[in-house]
Design a protein around this motif. Sequence first.
Motif, PDB file in Angstrom:
ATOM      1  N   ASN A 109      -7.107   0.052  -7.761  1.00  0.00           N
ATOM      2  CA  ASN A 109      -7.213   1.475  -7.490  1.00  0.00           C
ATOM      3  C   ASN A 109      -8.334   1.627  -6.468  1.00  0.00           C
ATOM      4  O   ASN A 109      -9.498   1.349  -6.774  1.00  0.00           O
ATOM      5  CB  ASN A 109      -7.527   2.247  -8.772  1.00  0.00           C
ATOM      6  CG  ASN A 109      -7.644   3.734  -8.530  1.00  0.00           C
ATOM      7  OD1 ASN A 109      -8.298   4.182  -7.596  1.00  0.00           O
ATOM      8  ND2 ASN A 109      -7.011   4.510  -9.391  1.00  0.00           N
ATOM      9  N   THR A 110      -8.009   2.050  -5.261  1.00  0.00           N
ATOM     10  CA  THR A 110      -9.010   2.110  -4.197  1.00  0.00           C
ATOM     11  C   THR A 110      -9.969   3.287  -4.338  1.00  0.00           C
ATOM     12  O   THR A 110     -10.970   3.349  -3.636  1.00  0.00           O
ATOM     13  CB  THR A 110      -8.336   2.148  -2.809  1.00  0.00           C
ATOM     14  OG1 THR A 110      -7.461   3.275  -2.741  1.00  0.00           O
ATOM     15  CG2 THR A 110      -7.557   0.868  -2.557  1.00  0.00           C
ATOM     16  N   SER A 111      -9.680   4.217  -5.246  1.00  0.00           N
ATOM     17  CA  SER A 111     -10.607   5.317  -5.508  1.00  0.00           C
ATOM     18  C   SER A 111     -11.693   4.908  -6.486  1.00  0.00           C
ATOM     19  O   SER A 111     -12.852   5.295  -6.338  1.00  0.00           O
ATOM     20  CB  SER A 111      -9.863   6.527  -6.077  1.00  0.00           C
ATOM     21  OG  SER A 111      -8.999   7.053  -5.113  1.00  0.00           O
ATOM     22  N   THR A 112     -11.303   4.125  -7.506  1.00  0.00           N
ATOM     23  CA  THR A 112     -12.252   3.747  -8.559  1.00  0.00           C
ATOM     24  C   THR A 112     -12.665   2.279  -8.494  1.00  0.00           C
ATOM     25  O   THR A 112     -13.545   1.854  -9.227  1.00  0.00           O
ATOM     26  CB  THR A 112     -11.638   3.995  -9.946  1.00  0.00           C
ATOM     27  OG1 THR A 112     -10.490   3.140 -10.105  1.00  0.00           O
ATOM     28  CG2 THR A 112     -11.225   5.451 -10.116  1.00  0.00           C
ATOM     29  N   ASN A 113     -11.985   1.499  -7.645  1.00  0.00           N
ATOM     30  CA  ASN A 113     -12.183   0.054  -7.536  1.00  0.00           C
ATOM     31  C   ASN A 113     -11.822  -0.694  -8.821  1.00  0.00           C
ATOM     32  O   ASN A 113     -12.259  -1.813  -9.039  1.00  0.00           O
ATOM     33  CB  ASN A 113     -13.610  -0.299  -7.103  1.00  0.00           C
ATOM     34  CG  ASN A 113     -13.899   0.201  -5.709  1.00  0.00           C
ATOM     35  OD1 ASN A 113     -13.021   0.223  -4.851  1.00  0.00           O
ATOM     36  ND2 ASN A 113     -15.118   0.624  -5.469  1.00  0.00           N
ATOM     37  N   GLU A 163      -3.157  -4.980  -9.421  1.00  0.00           N
ATOM     38  CA  GLU A 163      -3.328  -3.861  -8.498  1.00  0.00           C
ATOM     39  C   GLU A 163      -4.768  -3.374  -8.524  1.00  0.00           C
ATOM     40  O   GLU A 163      -5.488  -3.576  -9.503  1.00  0.00           O
ATOM     41  CB  GLU A 163      -2.364  -2.722  -8.801  1.00  0.00           C
ATOM     42  CG  GLU A 163      -2.562  -1.993 -10.086  1.00  0.00           C
ATOM     43  CD  GLU A 163      -1.514  -0.899 -10.289  1.00  0.00           C
ATOM     44  OE1 GLU A 163      -1.921   0.228 -10.599  1.00  0.00           O
ATOM     45  OE2 GLU A 163      -0.313  -1.181 -10.142  1.00  0.00           O
ATOM     46  N   THR A 191       1.748   3.104  -2.461  1.00  0.00           N
ATOM     47  CA  THR A 191       1.321   4.096  -3.449  1.00  0.00           C
ATOM     48  C   THR A 191      -0.078   4.572  -3.070  1.00  0.00           C
ATOM     49  O   THR A 191      -0.963   3.747  -2.827  1.00  0.00           O
ATOM     50  CB  THR A 191       1.294   3.475  -4.869  1.00  0.00           C
ATOM     51  OG1 THR A 191       2.585   2.943  -5.165  1.00  0.00           O
ATOM     52  CG2 THR A 191       0.912   4.510  -5.907  1.00  0.00           C
ATOM     53  N   THR A 192      -0.283   5.873  -3.021  1.00  0.00           N
ATOM     54  CA  THR A 192      -1.576   6.443  -2.648  1.00  0.00           C
ATOM     55  C   THR A 192      -2.697   5.887  -3.520  1.00  0.00           C
ATOM     56  O   THR A 192      -2.565   5.806  -4.733  1.00  0.00           O
ATOM     57  CB  THR A 192      -1.534   7.981  -2.775  1.00  0.00           C
ATOM     58  OG1 THR A 192      -0.464   8.473  -1.963  1.00  0.00           O
ATOM     59  CG2 THR A 192      -2.852   8.607  -2.333  1.00  0.00           C
ATOM     60  N   ASN A 193      -3.796   5.489  -2.876  1.00  0.00           N
ATOM     61  CA  ASN A 193      -5.000   4.979  -3.540  1.00  0.00           C
ATOM     62  C   ASN A 193      -4.767   3.715  -4.359  1.00  0.00           C
ATOM     63  O   ASN A 193      -5.517   3.431  -5.289  1.00  0.00           O
ATOM     64  CB  ASN A 193      -5.652   6.053  -4.429  1.00  0.00           C
ATOM     65  CG  ASN A 193      -6.095   7.258  -3.644  1.00  0.00           C
ATOM     66  OD1 ASN A 193      -6.583   7.132  -2.521  1.00  0.00           O
ATOM     67  ND2 ASN A 193      -5.920   8.438  -4.200  1.00  0.00           N
ATOM     68  N   THR A 194      -3.733   2.935  -4.025  1.00  0.00           N
ATOM     69  CA  THR A 194      -3.432   1.726  -4.783  1.00  0.00           C
ATOM     70  C   THR A 194      -3.021   0.594  -3.850  1.00  0.00           C
ATOM     71  O   THR A 194      -2.184   0.782  -2.980  1.00  0.00           O
ATOM     72  CB  THR A 194      -2.294   1.981  -5.792  1.00  0.00           C
ATOM     73  OG1 THR A 194      -2.645   3.079  -6.628  1.00  0.00           O
ATOM     74  CG2 THR A 194      -2.040   0.770  -6.657  1.00  0.00           C
ATOM     75  N   ASN A 226       0.830  -1.212   0.000  1.00  0.00           N
ATOM     76  CA  ASN A 226       0.000   0.000   0.000  1.00  0.00           C
ATOM     77  C   ASN A 226       0.863   1.260   0.000  1.00  0.00           C
ATOM     78  O   ASN A 226       0.436   2.318   0.431  1.00  0.00           O
ATOM     79  CB  ASN A 226      -0.977  -0.003   1.175  1.00  0.00           C
ATOM     80  CG  ASN A 226      -0.279   0.128   2.519  1.00  0.00           C
ATOM     81  OD1 ASN A 226       0.946   0.031   2.621  1.00  0.00           O
ATOM     82  ND2 ASN A 226      -1.052   0.329   3.577  1.00  0.00           N
TER      83      ASN A 226
END
Length: 82
Positions: free
Chosen positions: A52-56, A50, A31-34, A29
Motif C-alpha cells: 500500500n503506497t499510502s501507508t507503506n 502487495e 490499483t490506486t495506491n497499491t 500498479n
Amino acid sequence: NNSLGAINSSHIGSSRPSSAVAGTLWIDNGTTNTFKVKIFDGSDDLQIFEINTSTNAVSLPTGVTVSESDPNSIPFSVALGS
C-alpha cells in the motif's frame, strides 16, 4: 535502452509486459495506491505480495499464510529466498 528502462522500472504497469517469459517479476500498479508484486510462471501471473503506497504496509495475497515454529528463522529464510 528499452531493456534498461524495464529493469530500472521493475516492469511496472497495469498489465504484464509483452516481453515477459517464465520467471519475469513485474509490478502491477493498476490499483490506486497499491503495488502488486507478481511473477509470471509462463501462463499465469502469481501475486507474491502487495504494498500500500499510502501507508507503506506490505501484505500477502488472500489465502496465503506464513507459519514457522522458530520465529528467528523467518528473516533468515526470507533473506535466502526460501
